[in-house]
Design a protein around this motif. Structure first.
Motif, PDB file in Angstrom:
ATOM      1  N   MET A 203     -42.144 -37.941   2.019  1.00 36.33           N
ATOM      2  CA  MET A 203     -42.240 -37.814   3.385  1.00 36.33           C
ATOM      3  C   MET A 203     -41.822 -37.078   4.221  1.00 36.33           C
ATOM      4  SD  MET A 203     -38.085 -36.050   2.508  1.00 36.33           S
ATOM      5  CE  MET A 203     -38.104 -36.725   1.349  1.00 36.33           C
ATOM      6  N   ARG A 204     -41.535 -37.564   5.480  1.00 39.47           N
ATOM      7  CA  ARG A 204     -41.852 -37.124   7.000  1.00 39.47           C
ATOM      8  C   ARG A 204     -41.337 -35.696   7.368  1.00 39.47           C
ATOM      9  NH1 ARG A 204     -39.641 -42.013  10.974  1.00 39.47           N
ATOM     10  NH2 ARG A 204     -37.835 -41.509   9.398  1.00 39.47           N
ATOM     11  N   ARG A 205     -42.269 -35.304   7.773  1.00 42.16           N
ATOM     12  CA  ARG A 205     -42.240 -33.519   8.182  1.00 42.16           C
ATOM     13  C   ARG A 205     -40.611 -33.534   9.141  1.00 42.16           C
ATOM     14  NH1 ARG A 205     -46.996 -31.165  11.271  1.00 42.16           N
ATOM     15  NH2 ARG A 205     -47.886 -31.821   9.442  1.00 42.16           N
ATOM     16  N   ARG A 206     -40.676 -34.286   9.612  1.00 37.58           N
ATOM     17  CA  ARG A 206     -39.195 -34.677  10.593  1.00 37.58           C
ATOM     18  C   ARG A 206     -38.045 -35.020   9.679  1.00 37.58           C
ATOM     19  NH1 ARG A 206     -36.877 -39.154  15.219  1.00 37.58           N
ATOM     20  NH2 ARG A 206     -35.033 -37.615  15.480  1.00 37.58           N
ATOM     21  N   THR A 207     -37.906 -35.222   8.575  1.00 38.55           N
ATOM     22  CA  THR A 207     -36.860 -35.480   7.430  1.00 38.55           C
ATOM     23  C   THR A 207     -37.171 -33.829   6.709  1.00 38.55           C
ATOM     24  OG1 THR A 207     -37.281 -38.410   7.378  1.00 38.55           O
ATOM     25  CG2 THR A 207     -35.708 -36.929   5.868  1.00 38.55           C
ATOM     26  N   TRP A 208     -37.898 -32.852   6.644  1.00 38.64           N
ATOM     27  CA  TRP A 208     -37.895 -32.136   5.955  1.00 38.64           C
ATOM     28  C   TRP A 208     -37.260 -31.487   6.715  1.00 38.64           C
ATOM     29  CZ3 TRP A 208     -38.062 -31.445   0.865  1.00 38.64           C
ATOM     30  CH2 TRP A 208     -38.374 -32.422   0.038  1.00 38.64           C
ATOM     31  N   GLY A 209     -37.810 -31.435   8.206  1.00 38.99           N
ATOM     32  CA  GLY A 209     -37.293 -30.241   9.207  1.00 38.99           C
ATOM     33  C   GLY A 209     -35.209 -30.565   9.336  1.00 38.99           C
ATOM     34  N   TRP A 210     -34.586 -31.536   8.848  1.00 36.35           N
ATOM     35  CA  TRP A 210     -33.404 -31.553   8.687  1.00 36.35           C
ATOM     36  C   TRP A 210     -32.933 -31.502   7.567  1.00 36.35           C
ATOM     37  CZ3 TRP A 210     -30.283 -32.701  13.071  1.00 36.35           C
ATOM     38  CH2 TRP A 210     -31.003 -33.405  14.109  1.00 36.35           C
ATOM     39  N   TYR A 211     -33.364 -31.696   6.384  1.00 40.38           N
ATOM     40  CA  TYR A 211     -32.686 -30.850   5.285  1.00 40.38           C
ATOM     41  C   TYR A 211     -33.177 -29.270   5.133  1.00 40.38           C
ATOM     42  CZ  TYR A 211     -33.200 -35.730   3.297  1.00 40.38           C
ATOM     43  OH  TYR A 211     -33.470 -37.113   2.280  1.00 40.38           O
ATOM     44  N   ALA A 212     -33.881 -29.214   5.826  1.00 42.38           N
ATOM     45  CA  ALA A 212     -33.572 -27.117   5.605  1.00 42.38           C
ATOM     46  C   ALA A 212     -32.627 -26.718   6.859  1.00 42.38           C
ATOM     47  CB  ALA A 212     -35.374 -26.722   6.371  1.00 42.38           C
ATOM     48  N   LEU A 213     -32.710 -27.576   8.070  1.00 43.52           N
ATOM     49  CA  LEU A 213     -31.915 -27.526   9.017  1.00 43.52           C
ATOM     50  C   LEU A 213     -30.125 -27.016   7.585  1.00 43.52           C
ATOM     51  CD1 LEU A 213     -30.035 -26.630  11.581  1.00 43.52           C
ATOM     52  CD2 LEU A 213     -29.954 -28.807  12.496  1.00 43.52           C
ATOM     53  N   ALA A 214     -30.442 -28.089   7.557  1.00 45.76           N
ATOM     54  CA  ALA A 214     -28.937 -28.331   7.023  1.00 45.76           C
ATOM     55  C   ALA A 214     -28.498 -27.419   5.449  1.00 45.76           C
ATOM     56  CB  ALA A 214     -28.722 -29.486   5.631  1.00 45.76           C
ATOM     57  N   VAL A 215     -29.393 -26.698   4.920  1.00 47.92           N
ATOM     58  CA  VAL A 215     -29.599 -25.793   4.085  1.00 47.92           C
ATOM     59  C   VAL A 215     -29.549 -24.667   4.779  1.00 47.92           C
ATOM     60  CG1 VAL A 215     -31.025 -24.477   2.282  1.00 47.92           C
ATOM     61  CG2 VAL A 215     -31.112 -27.007   2.467  1.00 47.92           C
ATOM     62  N   ALA A 216     -30.434 -24.716   5.081  1.00 47.18           N
ATOM     63  CA  ALA A 216     -29.704 -22.751   6.114  1.00 47.18           C
ATOM     64  C   ALA A 216     -28.422 -23.132   7.075  1.00 47.18           C
ATOM     65  CB  ALA A 216     -30.751 -22.735   7.653  1.00 47.18           C
ATOM     66  N   VAL A 217     -27.665 -24.305   6.842  1.00 47.87           N
ATOM     67  CA  VAL A 217     -26.678 -23.804   7.770  1.00 47.87           C
ATOM     68  C   VAL A 217     -25.355 -23.785   6.624  1.00 47.87           C
ATOM     69  CG1 VAL A 217     -24.309 -25.845   8.491  1.00 47.87           C
ATOM     70  CG2 VAL A 217     -26.444 -25.547   9.653  1.00 47.87           C
ATOM     71  N   MET A 218     -25.582 -24.729   5.309  1.00 48.67           N
ATOM     72  CA  MET A 218     -25.150 -24.536   4.322  1.00 48.67           C
ATOM     73  C   MET A 218     -24.817 -23.200   3.576  1.00 48.67           C
ATOM     74  SD  MET A 218     -24.698 -27.751   2.012  1.00 48.67           S
ATOM     75  CE  MET A 218     -27.209 -28.113   2.196  1.00 48.67           C
ATOM     76  N   ALA A 219     -26.192 -22.445   3.732  1.00 49.39           N
ATOM     77  CA  ALA A 219     -26.517 -21.057   3.154  1.00 49.39           C
ATOM     78  C   ALA A 219     -25.650 -20.057   3.646  1.00 49.39           C
ATOM     79  CB  ALA A 219     -27.718 -19.981   2.893  1.00 49.39           C
ATOM     80  N   GLY A 220     -25.989 -19.724   5.733  1.00 49.79           N
ATOM     81  CA  GLY A 220     -24.813 -19.892   5.914  1.00 49.79           C
ATOM     82  C   GLY A 220     -23.979 -19.312   6.164  1.00 49.79           C
ATOM     83  N   VAL A 221     -23.068 -20.249   6.609  1.00 48.33           N
ATOM     84  CA  VAL A 221     -21.675 -20.314   6.780  1.00 48.33           C
ATOM     85  C   VAL A 221     -21.636 -19.571   5.358  1.00 48.33           C
ATOM     86  CG1 VAL A 221     -19.603 -22.051   6.702  1.00 48.33           C
ATOM     87  CG2 VAL A 221     -21.719 -22.684   8.155  1.00 48.33           C
ATOM     88  N   THR A 222     -21.726 -20.286   3.880  1.00 50.60           N
ATOM     89  CA  THR A 222     -21.777 -19.253   2.111  1.00 50.60           C
ATOM     90  C   THR A 222     -21.383 -17.885   2.623  1.00 50.60           C
ATOM     91  OG1 THR A 222     -22.190 -21.169   1.613  1.00 50.60           O
ATOM     92  CG2 THR A 222     -21.396 -19.494   0.124  1.00 50.60           C
ATOM     93  N   ALA A 223     -22.848 -17.697   3.574  1.00 52.17           N
ATOM     94  CA  ALA A 223     -22.541 -15.930   3.733  1.00 52.17           C
ATOM     95  C   ALA A 223     -21.831 -15.613   4.503  1.00 52.17           C
ATOM     96  CB  ALA A 223     -23.882 -15.586   4.669  1.00 52.17           C
ATOM     97  N   ASP A 224     -21.179 -15.899   5.784  1.00 45.07           N
ATOM     98  CA  ASP A 224     -20.375 -15.789   6.161  1.00 45.07           C
ATOM     99  C   ASP A 224     -19.243 -15.773   5.712  1.00 45.07           C
ATOM    100  OD1 ASP A 224     -19.786 -15.470   9.955  1.00 45.07           O
ATOM    101  OD2 ASP A 224     -18.203 -16.388   8.583  1.00 45.07           O
ATOM    102  N   VAL A 225     -18.262 -16.565   4.883  1.00 43.68           N
ATOM    103  CA  VAL A 225     -17.415 -16.673   4.572  1.00 43.68           C
ATOM    104  C   VAL A 225     -17.341 -15.347   3.269  1.00 43.68           C
ATOM    105  CG1 VAL A 225     -16.276 -18.009   2.491  1.00 43.68           C
ATOM    106  CG2 VAL A 225     -16.963 -18.731   4.275  1.00 43.68           C
ATOM    107  N   LEU A 226     -18.926 -15.265   2.484  1.00 41.84           N
ATOM    108  CA  LEU A 226     -18.621 -14.289   1.452  1.00 41.84           C
ATOM    109  C   LEU A 226     -18.126 -12.457   2.286  1.00 41.84           C
ATOM    110  CD1 LEU A 226     -21.052 -15.010  -0.927  1.00 41.84           C
ATOM    111  CD2 LEU A 226     -18.693 -15.468  -1.092  1.00 41.84           C
ATOM    112  N   ALA A 227     -18.820 -12.913   3.207  1.00 44.96           N
ATOM    113  CA  ALA A 227     -19.262 -11.268   3.843  1.00 44.96           C
ATOM    114  C   ALA A 227     -17.981 -11.087   4.434  1.00 44.96           C
ATOM    115  CB  ALA A 227     -20.484 -11.242   4.728  1.00 44.96           C
ATOM    116  N   ASP A 228     -17.535 -11.969   4.827  1.00 46.81           N
ATOM    117  CA  ASP A 228     -15.849 -12.193   6.202  1.00 46.81           C
ATOM    118  C   ASP A 228     -16.311 -11.791   7.731  1.00 46.81           C
ATOM    119  OD1 ASP A 228     -13.718 -11.791   6.926  1.00 46.81           O
ATOM    120  OD2 ASP A 228     -12.843  -9.674   6.682  1.00 46.81           O
TER     121      ASP A 228
END
Length: 224
Positions: free
Chosen positions: A1-26
């Motif tokens: 898998m290309r490095r650029r693809t892994w970068g997009w996946y990492a960004l997606a995971v970071a967004v999902m984790a960040g949004v979830t943390a924000d919701v839980l922390a109000d």
């Protein structure tokens, strides 16, 4: 898998984790949810609401499956003389439904239409399943359309079909927010997850790759 693809996946995971943390922390995004909810509830009415609600139908599983996927699947099965055009959408809808049910059960949340934002008690607003439908089910519908009318494959390329599904996914998420049917953070999580799931589905080539060794192939299966 290309490095650029892994970068997009990492960004997606970071967004999902960040949004979830924000919701839980109000956090600030969850407070922004209330600002957008108040604005849309007060100003998105009449024709504006009707237009936004109409666009949310891209993510309505019952509408897409019943009025788009089902007739196209039957026509595709007849044309290809194969059950694949029926089996693929059934499998996608079933797996997507299971995924949505599992993810939504982690953090129960009420919808903005109720006027309260409560976690852990009831509701399944988080994240937005309709937004995920806007990505995946629209792509399945376009693939079935090409099975039924093979000539469209030259005009509506595989990349074009993928890009159209990406566009409808983001459009569905925006419409759900404007129509006040989902919190912004519900949609943001799914806007990060949807393109990843779509990329996996496109890479799987469920309409063109052999499902088992020795499966009969007619041209660019199942298109004849």
């Amino acid at each position: 898998m290309r490095r650029r693809t892994w970068g997009w996946y990492a960004l997606a995971v970071a967004v999902m984790a960040g949004v979830t943390a924000d919701v839980l922390a109000d956090g600030p995004l969850r407070r922004l949810d209330w600002t957008i909810h108040a604005f849309c509830d007060a100003h998105v009415r009449g024709a504006r609401f009707s237009a936004a609600h109409a666009l949310t139908q891209f993510g309505q599983r019952g509408v897409i499956a019943g009025f788009v996927l089902l007739p196209l699947a039957v026509l595709g099965a007849v044309r290809a003389r194969s059950a694949r055009p029926v089996l693929v959408p059934v499998a996608v809808v079933a797996l997507l439904s299971l995924l949505q049910a599992g993810v939504k059960s982690v953090i129960p949340r009420t919808y903005p239409s109720g006027g309260v934002d409560v976690l852990w008690k009831h509701g399944d607003a988080y994240p937005s399943g309709h937004t995920l439908n806007g990505f995946l089910l629209v792509w399945v519908g376009l693939e079935l359309l090409v099975v039924v009318v093979p000539a469209l494959d030259r005009r509506l390329t595989a990349r074009g079909r993928r890009d159209f599904a990406l566009a409808t996914g983001f459009l569905t998420g925006a419409a759900l927010t404007v129509a006040d049917e989902h919190w912004l953070t519900d949609v943001l999580f799914s806007l990060a997850l949807g393109p990843v799931l779509l990329a996996w589905l496109v890479a799987a080539e469920p309409f063109t790759r052999r499902l088992w060794a020795g499966e009969p192939v007619r041209g660019r299966y199942p298109r004849i």
